[in-house]
Structure formats: structure tokens, C-alpha cells
Design an enzyme around this catalytic site. Sequence first.
Site, short mmCIF file in Angstrom:
data_model
loop_
_atom_site.label_atom_id
_atom_site.label_comp_id
_atom_site.label_asym_id
_atom_site.label_seq_id
_atom_site.Cartn_x
_atom_site.Cartn_y
_atom_site.Cartn_z
CG ASN A 47 -1.94 1.29 1.52
OD1 ASN A 47 -1.78 1.98 0.43
ND2 ASN A 47 -2.31 1.40 2.53
CD GLU B 208 -3.72 -2.40 7.40
OE1 GLU B 208 -2.41 -2.70 7.14
OE2 GLU B 208 -4.47 -1.52 7.19
N GLY C 30 2.16 2.38 10.89
CA GLY C 30 2.72 3.40 10.89
C GLY C 30 3.71 4.09 12.12
CB SER D 276 5.19 -1.33 12.27
OG SER D 276 4.41 -0.08 12.51
N GLY E 260 2.83 -1.15 4.12
CA GLY E 260 2.91 0.23 4.01
C GLY E 260 4.32 0.97 3.71
N GLY E 261 4.51 1.51 4.81
CA GLY E 261 5.81 1.97 4.87
C GLY E 261 7.00 1.47 4.17
#
Length: 245
Positions: free
Chosen positions: A9, A163, A169, A201, A222-223
Amino acid sequence: MRRPILIANWKMYTRASDAQILATTVRNGVAPIEGVEIVLCPPVIWLSEILSVVGRGGRIELGVQNMFFEPEGAYTGEISPLMVRDLAKYAIIGHSERREFFGEKDFDVNEKVISALKAGLVPVICIGEKKREKLPHEPLRQLKEALMHVPKKSFGDIVVAYEPIWAIGTGENADPEYVAKVIHYLREVGLNETPVLYGGSVNSKNVADYGKRPEIDGLLVGGASLRAGEFINICKSWSKSKSLK
Ligand code: PGA
């Protein structure tokens, strides 16, 4: 057997040239990886460019981070599931950031899930609780709402992403044993055929701990998915743990 899936994502990150480089590097890096479905969800504006990088029916599938539920109409700025279907296979629906910053309610999530299925897309339903709890009830409640009027026979055509919001994050990834316990509890609604992912994370250092848990079918990243090397290592690790089964 539920398929292992890894979803990247990218959120609202990358400019045109970064997106192109990131997709190309990931495509090359994951080419030899087997046994895992790999999905990139770039900002929708880059979708057709990324499709030309990864190719149709290639090693990588594409997804969107959001969509509207109406098939067409005077809805300025929105994207319909039919438009998405021309380019992508997956649609992330009800991400906590959509719920928090754009006021998406359980009702909207449910409408979008139904409309994605109707369009032949695979909805990735995101659920999660705000605060750490022993065994949170909120994700199950959100899941039940998201699945209202969805026939059980369609459960194999959806993906669920658990999630916990406190883990997204923040660098505070949830304990894999805890995740496994929550997923076990979520499956009560009849998710035997549904891949259930964890997100929050995840990185190349903690990925193997999740890979050891048979309850966790995949990850929503994500990140760490914005760094090609990091994401490729996550894919390698997942393929290694999941292909042993
Ligand atoms: P994160 O994001 O990996 O940066 O925590 C996950 C997500 O929001 O899907």
C-alpha cells in the site's frame, strides 16, 4: 488451501518518476519468487503506467487503495469499480485512514465490498481496533458490518486485512501470537476460504515471525513497501515460510 498474498500500500506517496522506478525495481526483484501473490497498490493516478511496467497476467497484480461504490454517475473526483476493473484486480476497502480522515462508515465499506464483488474485483476489507486490548471486539464488529448481505459463497473471493490502528505506521508491530489469536477469532464468521492478512509496521526484520504463524495468510505493507529492497526481502521471506507448508 488459502493463497499467500502480500499487498503493498503506497498510500499517497511517490511522484511519477519514483513510482515508475519503484515498480520496475520490485518487478525485477520479485521475478524469481514463487508461491506468493504479490500486489502493488500505487496511487490510482499511476495505475495505468504501472500496469505497463508489470504487464497483465505477470508476476505482479495491481490494486487500488479506495473506490466509490456507484458504477458511474455525476460524482466529481470519484473512481468507479468498473474503471478499476480495467486495470486492477484488488481494491483495498475501509482502510483506517479512509475511516479516520474521510469519514467512511461501516455502511460505506459494506456498499463498496458489494459493489467490488459485483464488478469482479477482490475487495481487501480492512478492520482494526484503535487501542491495544486483550482480545478486541471492534475488528469482528467491523467485519460483520462489512459482510452484510454478502453471500457465504463469495467469501473465497474476498481478502480480509487485520490492521490494529495502533500498529500502523508507528513502528509498534503487533505480536504475531496476538495477531494469530485475533485472526482465529475473526474466522468464526466463516472465513475458512478467505485469506486473512496482517498489517501494521511490518518490515524485513519482523516478517519471518509472522510467516511462522499458519493463521496469517499474508501481509498488507505500508511504509516498508516504498523501499524496493525492503519490500523484495519481505516477499522472499514470505515465500520461504509459506512454501514449506
Ligand atoms: P505500515 O502501514 O506498514 O506503514 O504500518 C500499513 C497500512 O496502513 O496498510
